[in-house]
Enzyme design. Sequence first.
Site, PDB file in Angstrom:
ATOM      1  N   LYS A  13       0.692  -1.282  -0.098  1.00 59.15           N
ATOM      2  CA  LYS A  13       0.064   0.049   0.030  1.00 59.15           C
ATOM      3  C   LYS A  13       0.878   1.343   0.074  1.00 59.15           C
ATOM      4  CE  LYS A  13      -2.033  -1.115   3.925  1.00 59.15           C
ATOM      5  NZ  LYS A  13      -1.246  -2.384   4.183  1.00 59.15           N
ATOM      6  N   ARG A  88      -9.918   0.204   8.269  1.00 56.19           N
ATOM      7  CA  ARG A  88      -9.640  -0.763   8.676  1.00 56.19           C
ATOM      8  C   ARG A  88     -10.521  -1.615   9.534  1.00 56.19           C
ATOM      9  NH1 ARG A  88      -3.670   0.309   8.604  1.00 56.19           N
ATOM     10  NH2 ARG A  88      -2.534  -1.513   9.279  1.00 56.19           N
ATOM     11  N   ARG A 127      11.709  -4.880   5.531  1.00 62.25           N
ATOM     12  CA  ARG A 127      11.337  -3.414   5.309  1.00 62.25           C
ATOM     13  C   ARG A 127      12.127  -2.345   6.143  1.00 62.25           C
ATOM     14  NH1 ARG A 127       5.155  -1.638   5.424  1.00 62.25           N
ATOM     15  NH2 ARG A 127       5.183  -2.373   7.351  1.00 62.25           N
ATOM     16  N   ARG A 161      10.667  -0.123  11.647  1.00 61.10           N
ATOM     17  CA  ARG A 161       9.720   0.095  12.516  1.00 61.10           C
ATOM     18  C   ARG A 161       9.739  -0.950  13.628  1.00 61.10           C
ATOM     19  NH1 ARG A 161       4.455   0.587   8.618  1.00 61.10           N
ATOM     20  NH2 ARG A 161       3.787  -0.700  10.483  1.00 61.10           N
ATOM     21  N   ARG A 172      -1.066  -8.671  13.630  1.00 62.00           N
ATOM     22  CA  ARG A 172      -1.450  -7.416  12.465  1.00 62.00           C
ATOM     23  C   ARG A 172      -2.278  -8.209  11.371  1.00 62.00           C
ATOM     24  NH1 ARG A 172       4.399  -4.526  11.580  1.00 62.00           N
ATOM     25  NH2 ARG A 172       3.014  -3.677   9.624  1.00 62.00           N
TER      26      ARG A 172
HETATM   27  P1  ADP Z   1       1.108  -1.527   7.578  1.00 62.18           P
HETATM   28  O1  ADP Z   1       1.587  -0.542   6.643  1.00 62.18           O
HETATM   29  O2  ADP Z   1       1.812  -2.512   7.776  1.00 62.18           O
HETATM   30  O3  ADP Z   1      -0.307  -1.919   6.985  1.00 62.18           O
HETATM   31  P2  ADP Z   1       0.372   0.910   9.251  1.00 62.18           P
HETATM   32  O4  ADP Z   1       1.493   1.690   9.356  1.00 62.18           O
HETATM   33  O5  ADP Z   1      -0.712   1.220   8.197  1.00 62.18           O
HETATM   34  O6  ADP Z   1       0.660  -0.787   9.011  1.00 62.18           O
HETATM   35  O7  ADP Z   1      -0.137   0.751  10.686  1.00 62.18           O
HETATM   36  C1  ADP Z   1       0.577   0.389  11.727  1.00 62.18           C
HETATM   37  C2  ADP Z   1      -0.078   0.185  13.040  1.00 62.18           C
HETATM   38  O8  ADP Z   1      -0.976   1.444  13.258  1.00 62.18           O
HETATM   39  C3  ADP Z   1      -1.162  -0.950  12.834  1.00 62.18           C
HETATM   40  O9  ADP Z   1      -0.832  -2.042  13.357  1.00 62.18           O
HETATM   41  C4  ADP Z   1      -2.181  -0.209  14.199  1.00 62.18           C
HETATM   42  O10 ADP Z   1      -1.626  -0.401  15.403  1.00 62.18           O
HETATM   43  C5  ADP Z   1      -2.250   1.273  13.744  1.00 62.18           C
HETATM   44  N1  ADP Z   1      -3.148   1.804  12.850  1.00 62.18           N
HETATM   45  C6  ADP Z   1      -2.784   2.239  11.564  1.00 62.18           C
HETATM   46  N2  ADP Z   1      -3.938   2.654  10.830  1.00 62.18           N
HETATM   47  C7  ADP Z   1      -4.806   2.137  11.693  1.00 62.18           C
HETATM   48  C8  ADP Z   1      -6.350   2.365  11.602  1.00 62.18           C
HETATM   49  N3  ADP Z   1      -7.149   2.891  10.464  1.00 62.18           N
HETATM   50  N4  ADP Z   1      -7.135   1.831  12.493  1.00 62.18           N
HETATM   51  C9  ADP Z   1      -6.345   1.340  13.785  1.00 62.18           C
HETATM   52  N5  ADP Z   1      -5.162   1.203  13.956  1.00 62.18           N
HETATM   53  C10 ADP Z   1      -4.513   1.696  12.713  1.00 62.18           C
HETATM   54  P1  ADP Z   2       2.058  -1.542   3.257  1.00 67.20           P
HETATM   55  O1  ADP Z   2       2.347  -0.306   3.216  1.00 67.20           O
HETATM   56  O2  ADP Z   2       1.103  -2.516   2.817  1.00 67.20           O
HETATM   57  O3  ADP Z   2       2.432  -2.332   4.715  1.00 67.20           O
HETATM   58  P2  ADP Z   2       4.622  -1.519   1.861  1.00 67.20           P
HETATM   59  O4  ADP Z   2       4.466  -0.793   0.782  1.00 67.20           O
HETATM   60  O5  ADP Z   2       5.542  -0.908   3.041  1.00 67.20           O
HETATM   61  O6  ADP Z   2       3.474  -2.264   2.530  1.00 67.20           O
HETATM   62  O7  ADP Z   2       5.570  -3.083   1.309  1.00 67.20           O
HETATM   63  C1  ADP Z   2       6.168  -3.825   2.676  1.00 67.20           C
HETATM   64  C2  ADP Z   2       7.720  -4.078   2.080  1.00 67.20           C
HETATM   65  O8  ADP Z   2       7.631  -4.946   0.793  1.00 67.20           O
HETATM   66  C3  ADP Z   2       8.600  -2.975   1.601  1.00 67.20           C
HETATM   67  O9  ADP Z   2       9.877  -2.962   2.012  1.00 67.20           O
HETATM   68  C4  ADP Z   2       8.538  -2.745   0.125  1.00 67.20           C
HETATM   69  O10 ADP Z   2       9.745  -2.373  -0.395  1.00 67.20           O
HETATM   70  C5  ADP Z   2       8.229  -4.394  -0.372  1.00 67.20           C
HETATM   71  N1  ADP Z   2       7.426  -4.212  -1.554  1.00 67.20           N
HETATM   72  C6  ADP Z   2       6.278  -3.648  -1.824  1.00 67.20           C
HETATM   73  N2  ADP Z   2       5.562  -4.149  -2.913  1.00 67.20           N
HETATM   74  C7  ADP Z   2       6.135  -5.379  -3.421  1.00 67.20           C
HETATM   75  C8  ADP Z   2       6.391  -6.014  -4.492  1.00 67.20           C
HETATM   76  N3  ADP Z   2       5.338  -5.857  -5.493  1.00 67.20           N
HETATM   77  N4  ADP Z   2       7.116  -7.164  -4.640  1.00 67.20           N
HETATM   78  C9  ADP Z   2       8.029  -7.172  -3.638  1.00 67.20           C
HETATM   79  N5  ADP Z   2       8.442  -6.261  -2.494  1.00 67.20           N
HETATM   80  C10 ADP Z   2       7.415  -5.496  -2.268  1.00 67.20           C
END
Ligand code: ADP
Ligand code: ADP
Length: 215
Positions: A13, A88, A127, A161, A172
């Site tokens: 994302k 979410r 990551r 992170r 998660r």
């Molecule tokens: P990821 O990129 O791995 O999907 P995020 O950076 O979006 O993770 O979220 C990290 C943490 O922040 C989540 O595990 C949760 O604890 C909190 N968080 C983020 N967005 C939301 C949301 N929309 N609702 C509730 N908790 C959230």
């Molecule tokens: P999210 O925001 O959904 O938690 P990220 O965009 O941060 O996910 O992606 C998680 C990790 O995977 C990052 O280190 C990113 O560079 C890598 N990544 C993202 N998209 C791909 C893909 N299509 N193939 C391989 N690695 C990816």
Amino acid sequence: MNIILLGPPGAGKGTQAQRLVERHGMRQLSTGDMLRAAVKAGTPVGLQAKAVMERGELVSDEIVSALIGEELDSLGPDAGAIFDGYPRTAAQAESLDAILADRGRKLDHVIELGVDEDALVDRITGRFTCASCGKGYHDRFEQPREPGVCDRCGGTEFKRRPDDNEETVRTRMAEYRAKTAPILPIYDARGIVARVNGMAAMDDVTAAIEKIVAA
Ligand code: ADP
Ligand code: ADP
Ligand code: ZN
């Protein structure tokens, strides 16, 4: 244009949101980034959210919906919005409808990034991001072109992170399955969901998203 990027942790994302920002000048609204900023600044919201985030559980709907409303107000009325990591839960999806309606905006697309759960732990544990500009990288899948130097800003400091460890990722993923995946039918019923194969190479995922946004 207003779009939601939906998918479990590590689905891509943030990566794809950054690309939409670069290509289309849209704004990325990431509740995860907003919460991490609040934790860092030690605000009341940050103090409340810190331990919840470390466990990989969801922060309260009220907190994140308030953050999204405020952030949306800081955008010009014509700026496109990419919702990354929000909504979410069903309650958040409902709040988002109200937040958008209040501002005369409407949801154009919900883009679901489909991924195999087995791949997610590898993605998350590898990551890292640039400490200055926030560009995302991966130990194996997307390294800086010049080792140790950010492609985008030339920064040389990177960060990881605290919640990007295997145990927290499992929580998660379980939260995603239990609370987030069930909101898809709400959007399916409106005919605005587009599904993209998030297991494809990053550029192919971007191309698929470009097609949806251009349509
Ligand atoms: P990821 O990129 O791995 O999907 P995020 O950076 O979006 O993770 O979220 C990290 C943490 O922040 C989540 O595990 C949760 O604890 C909190 N968080 C983020 N967005 C939301 C949301 N929309 N609702 C509730 N908790 C959230
Ligand atoms: P999210 O925001 O959904 O938690 P990220 O965009 O941060 O996910 O992606 C998680 C990790 O995977 C990052 O280190 C990113 O560079 C890598 N990544 C993202 N998209 C791909 C893909 N299509 N193939 C391989 N690695 C990816
Ligand atoms: Zn950078």
